[in-house]
Design a protein around this motif. Sequence first.
Motif, PDB file in Angstrom:
ATOM      1  N   PRO A  28      -3.754   9.219  -8.374  1.00 30.00           N
ATOM      2  CA  PRO A  28      -3.352   7.806  -8.235  1.00 30.00           C
ATOM      3  C   PRO A  28      -3.778   7.200  -6.897  1.00 30.00           C
ATOM      4  CG  PRO A  28      -1.538   9.128  -9.086  1.00 30.00           C
ATOM      5  CD  PRO A  28      -2.601  10.096  -8.644  1.00 30.00           C
ATOM      6  N   GLY A  40      -0.371   2.580  -7.201  1.00 30.42           N
ATOM      7  CA  GLY A  40       0.710   2.821  -8.148  1.00 30.42           C
ATOM      8  C   GLY A  40       0.315   3.952  -9.073  1.00 30.42           C
ATOM      9  N   ASP A  41       0.352   3.683 -10.379  1.00 30.76           N
ATOM     10  CA  ASP A  41      -0.072   4.699 -11.349  1.00 30.76           C
ATOM     11  C   ASP A  41      -1.568   4.648 -11.612  1.00 30.76           C
ATOM     12  OD1 ASP A  41       2.499   5.644 -11.705  1.00 30.76           O
ATOM     13  OD2 ASP A  41       2.932   4.229 -13.335  1.00 30.76           O
ATOM     14  N   LYS A  42      -2.258   3.646 -11.059  1.00 34.15           N
ATOM     15  CA  LYS A  42      -3.686   3.495 -11.340  1.00 34.15           C
ATOM     16  C   LYS A  42      -4.509   4.492 -10.541  1.00 34.15           C
ATOM     17  CE  LYS A  42      -3.621  -1.376 -12.668  1.00 34.15           C
ATOM     18  NZ  LYS A  42      -4.126  -2.743 -12.370  1.00 34.15           N
ATOM     19  N   THR A  43      -5.533   5.022 -11.206  1.00 34.49           N
ATOM     20  CA  THR A  43      -6.415   6.030 -10.625  1.00 34.49           C
ATOM     21  C   THR A  43      -7.795   5.425 -10.381  1.00 34.49           C
ATOM     22  OG1 THR A  43      -7.269   6.752 -12.762  1.00 34.49           O
ATOM     23  CG2 THR A  43      -5.188   7.732 -12.020  1.00 34.49           C
ATOM     24  N   ARG A  58      -5.082  11.218 -21.740  1.00 32.92           N
ATOM     25  CA  ARG A  58      -4.958   9.795 -21.401  1.00 32.92           C
ATOM     26  C   ARG A  58      -5.990   8.920 -22.114  1.00 32.92           C
ATOM     27  NH1 ARG A  58      -3.356   9.429 -14.975  1.00 32.92           N
ATOM     28  NH2 ARG A  58      -2.231  11.418 -14.864  1.00 32.92           N
TER      29      ARG A  58
END
Length: 245
Positions: A27, A30-33, A64
């Motif tokens: 990440p 936030g949760d974004k990679t 995912r």
Amino acid sequence: MIGLVLAAGAGRRLRPYTDTLPKALVPVDGDKTVLDLTLANFAEVGLTEVAVVVGYRKEAVYERKEQLERAYGVTLTLIDNDKAEEWNNAYSLWCARDVLKQGVILANGDTVHPVSVERTLLAARGEGKKIILALDTVKKLADEEMKVVTEPGSGVRRITKLMDPAEATGEYIGVTLIEPEAAEDLADALRTTFERDPDLYYEDGYQEMVDRGHTLDIAPIGELEWVEIDNHEDLAKGREIACRY
């Protein structure tokens, strides 16, 4: 033209994050990679199909896949690199040789960058250009960077980390536009490269193409913030800038 992401690497310098995840899924916002950001960039410039080369901890990407497709409105094809933990990324890009025939925007799975990079590459198409590298000509360079020397009218002459930074025109940021017409020649150059030494980079395959007489062009990206995430210091910078994109 489709998107292509190299996301097979282990990223050992990012442990413990990469104990269970490939580097592209660490990440950064936030949760974004990094993979999220890259897919968002591709979608924003109209690419609806993306191939992702996976290897280390590939099961995390498979898990995912559907969520990423829904989030970014793209169709993902996952390509397995069976030597991801043994060989370097010249082989990884060669694993995607069939999708190169469709024409691709290639992005490394560890590069945080704005969509303006993709737009710059697309705007640079035409006039017989077959491979266009996104180049940072502003950043002050050191030893670790993938440095490029260009020659007016001839394009790329050298691409390597192993040169005096003062000699370089700029740094290759890990994003390339590859036209379908270049696919076969590039695949052959990559094969020659990893057969010579499996630890070589795909950029060494680019150099092989230059040495064979092919022209590789560059597109300067201007003054913008981006980072290649190799270690925890890079990750901190990536997290600082990712939220702005």
